[in-house]
Design a protein around this motif. Structure first.
Motif, mmCIF file in Angstrom:
data_model
loop_
_atom_site.group_PDB
_atom_site.id
_atom_site.type_symbol
_atom_site.label_atom_id
_atom_site.label_comp_id
_atom_site.label_asym_id
_atom_site.label_seq_id
_atom_site.Cartn_x
_atom_site.Cartn_y
_atom_site.Cartn_z
ATOM 1 N N GLY A 478 0.819 -1.210 0.000
ATOM 2 C CA GLY A 478 0.000 0.000 0.000
ATOM 3 C C GLY A 478 0.845 1.249 0.000
ATOM 4 O O GLY A 478 0.509 2.254 -0.658
ATOM 5 N N PHE A 508 -11.347 0.998 -7.455
ATOM 6 C CA PHE A 508 -10.213 1.687 -6.831
ATOM 7 C C PHE A 508 -10.466 3.191 -6.875
ATOM 8 O O PHE A 508 -10.855 3.729 -7.908
ATOM 9 C CB PHE A 508 -8.912 1.354 -7.551
ATOM 10 N N ILE A 532 -6.907 1.380 1.710
ATOM 11 C CA ILE A 532 -5.649 0.732 1.351
ATOM 12 C C ILE A 532 -4.723 0.784 2.572
ATOM 13 O O ILE A 532 -4.506 1.849 3.158
ATOM 14 C CB ILE A 532 -4.990 1.440 0.155
ATOM 15 N N TYR A 538 -0.824 -5.566 -2.711
ATOM 16 C CA TYR A 538 -1.899 -5.460 -3.693
ATOM 17 C C TYR A 538 -1.352 -5.834 -5.072
ATOM 18 O O TYR A 538 -0.206 -5.514 -5.411
ATOM 19 C CB TYR A 538 -2.487 -4.046 -3.710
#
Length: 594
Positions: A478, A508, A532, A538
């Protein structure tokens, strides 16, 4: 034709008393000497980008003609005809291109590795092309093949599909500030063209420059081992060399440019962009700067803006819709340019109906050109070969989708592409991606259909994504993801430079505030409604251009590689087939604060 070193194009020595010779339509003709100055025509274009077929663009006629009258512009057969017509107006002429002749091309050229465009421009009869950044899209080995010819394979696509062999360009590529590891320039730095003879002989020196920023806006592997030096410093060092070779006038042909507001045919007081600091440092002994890269059309008497820099600055827009007619009057006794002027000539093309249903047709109030038969035959040959693929229906849109950016920096078309790339890589087999990010420079055209809906062809979507990039899934924490998004604002050298916002896939979201200090502008990052987390990992889909640090997003290099393979255009085609009819995606994924 010389392939290395300096290029010298000299006309035959005078054999008849009281006459000199010049080139017209490939033939040497006698021209009577006169006691006065010599007028030379420089014909220029830029950013053709392989647009062989008409690009379906319209331009507004000059105010001297019918106000508000837009005319169709572009098409290689018309551009070739316009260039040859301008040549016929003066036997003393040179033709130059300010880069991006190839690269980011529509399907008809790109499918055949831009060999069709080189063949068409060969038929134009030009002298020099200053190499642009997009000429490096497939690597400099492939670019050398464009100059020298041959069928060596440097890309996944097969060369010499129609032309066996491909003979290469019959004009010279120039790249004065592009150096190889051995210290030699990749292509010649300069060229000279000579007109007339005896007391009436004049010489024009040309310097070709690629923008210094090229390594940051092309795939890094394509320019590995090359160095791009400062444009102004390089040009200034070559001025005395050209003068020593007898150049009476010097023309810099550079793939870098600017933007203007209002009427461009003056001192261009609103001129901005990367070309300005270059001009401010150029040797005043340079007479003309032919520019490109920004796809804007302008003609500026820069000396009115800065009397110490008396350059004539020109750009012919994009895609062969304009050609610049430059006139230099040279006194052969003093070896000085005594007058210079320029005019952008619209290359009127075929009538078409635009996306709003309005018929755009040529006007007799402005010069029109008949298609050049040689160029038209080349275009038709490749168009016919690509037709079955180009016309294949891949989906349906309910309304046009454009690259036009909203206040946040998003666009409907950019977000659609990000959604398509996410969908192609979401399965565990293809990387298990959670987010996709798409660079705006990779979206090269709009998708137009009639309002109310219409079918999309493969040729249309190929024009949108012509680079042939592969999709790559990488892992980022993140914290790294935040750092990547902060790099969107790194490019802003001045207040007029806009951030290069990456288009995000659905699910997102984040916010940014340009009033905040660098490094702290990104906030509220969320994935499917959840924040996040800095320490979590991710999986992010990007194209291969970004994956290796393209567009100055160096932090993409730090991601852990998970998977890759599918072509970006294949992902878009598959998405369109599965989700048609397509409605415009939302452009509310990014929030711009203040």
């Amino acid at each position: 034709m010389l392939r290395t070193g300096r290029i010298l194009l000299a006309l035959s020595a005078c054999l008849l008393a009281g006459s000199s010779f010049a080139e017209r339509d490939g033939k040497t003709i006698a021209v009577a000497n006169s006691a006065g100055p010599v007028e030379v025509k420089i014909i220029a274009f830029n950013d053709l980008h392989g647009h062989l077929e008409a690009p379906r663009l319209s331009l507004l006629l000059p105010a001297a003609h019918k106000a508000g009258n837009f005319v169709p512009a572009g098409g290689a057969a018309y551009l070739g005809s316009a260039i040859k017509s301008l040549k016929q107006a003066n036997p003393y002429h040179a033709v130059v291109s300010a880069g991006d002749m190839i690269g980011a091309s529509p399907l008809v050229s790109a499918l055949f590795l831009d060999e069709p465009t080189i063949e068409a421009v060969n038929a134009f009869g030009i002298d020099f092309n200053a190499v642009g950044n997009h000429e490096f899209d497939k690597g400099y080995a492939e670019l050398l093949r464009m100059q020298n010819g041959g069928c060596a394979k440097f890309t996944p696509r097969e060369p010499c599909a129609l032309s066996k062999p491909f003979t290469g360009a019959n004009f010279g590529f120039l790249a004065a500030n592009t150096y190889q590891a051995d210290g030699k320039t990749l292509f010649p730095a300069t060229g000279i063209k000579t007109f007339g003879s005896g007391t009436q002989q004049v010489k024009i020196g040309f310097i070709g420059l690629t923008l210094k920023n090229t390594p940051h806006i092309v795939t890094p592997a394509g320019v590995a081992g090359l160095t791009f030096t400062d444009e102004a410093r390089t040009a200034n060092a070559l001025v005395p060399e050209l003068k020593a070779q007898g150049a009476d006038a010097i023309v810099v042909v550079i793939h870098e440019g600017g933007t203007t507001d209002g009427t461009p045919d003056d001192s261009c007081p609103s001129l901005s962009g990367a070309i300005v600091p270059i001009l401010e440092r150029l040797d005043p002994g340079i007479d003309v700067v032919v520019s490109g890269h920004t796809h804007r059309a302008y003609i500026c008497d820069y000396g009115k803006r800065n009397p110490g820099k008396p350059f004539l600055l020109t750009s012919a827009g994009q895609y062969g819709t304009l050609v610049t007619d430059i006139k230099l009057t040279i006194d052969p006794r003093t070896h000085k340019v005594v007058a210079k002027s320029a005019n952008n000539v619209i290359v009127q093309g075929d009538a078409f109906v635009n996306h709003a249903g309005v018929r755009i047709q040529p006007s007799d109030d402005y010069p029109r050109f008949v298609k050049d038969s040689e160029v038209d035959a080349i275009v038709s040959r490749y168009t016919d070969a690509a037709a079955s693929l180009s016309k294949r229906i891949v989906g349906r849109l309910m309304t046009p989708l454009t690259r036009r950016q909203v206040a946040s920096g998003e666009s409907e078309l950019g977000n659609l592409i990000a959604d398509a790339q996410l969908a192609a890589t979401q399965s565990a087999e293809h990387g298990g991606a959670q987010i996709a990010l798409m660079n705006p420079g990779g979206v090269r055209a709009d998708l137009y259909v009639p309002y109310g809906g219409g079918d999309l062809s493969y040729g249309q979507i190929f024009s949108v994504q012509p680079f042939g990039n592969n999709l790559v899934v990488k892992s980022f924490s993140g914290a790294q993801l935040r750092g990547l998004l902060e790099q969107q604002f790194k490019r802003r050298a001045t207040a007029n430079d806009h951030p290069r916002i990456l288009f995000p896939s659905t699910g997102f979201s984040y916010a940014y505030n340009l009033q905040k200090p660098a490094g702290s502008r990104i906030s509220a990052m969320r994935l499917n409604g959840r924040p996040i987390i800095a320490g979590e990992i991710y999986r992010v889909t990007i194209n291969s251009y970004l994956a290796y640090g393209g567009d100055q997003f160096s932090l993409f290099n730090q991601g852990g590689h998970i998977s890759g393979g599918e072509l970006d255009i294949d992902a878009l085609e598959d998405y369109l087939r599965k989700h048609s009819p397509i409605q415009p995606p939302a452009t509310n994924r990014i929030t711009r604060i203040n």
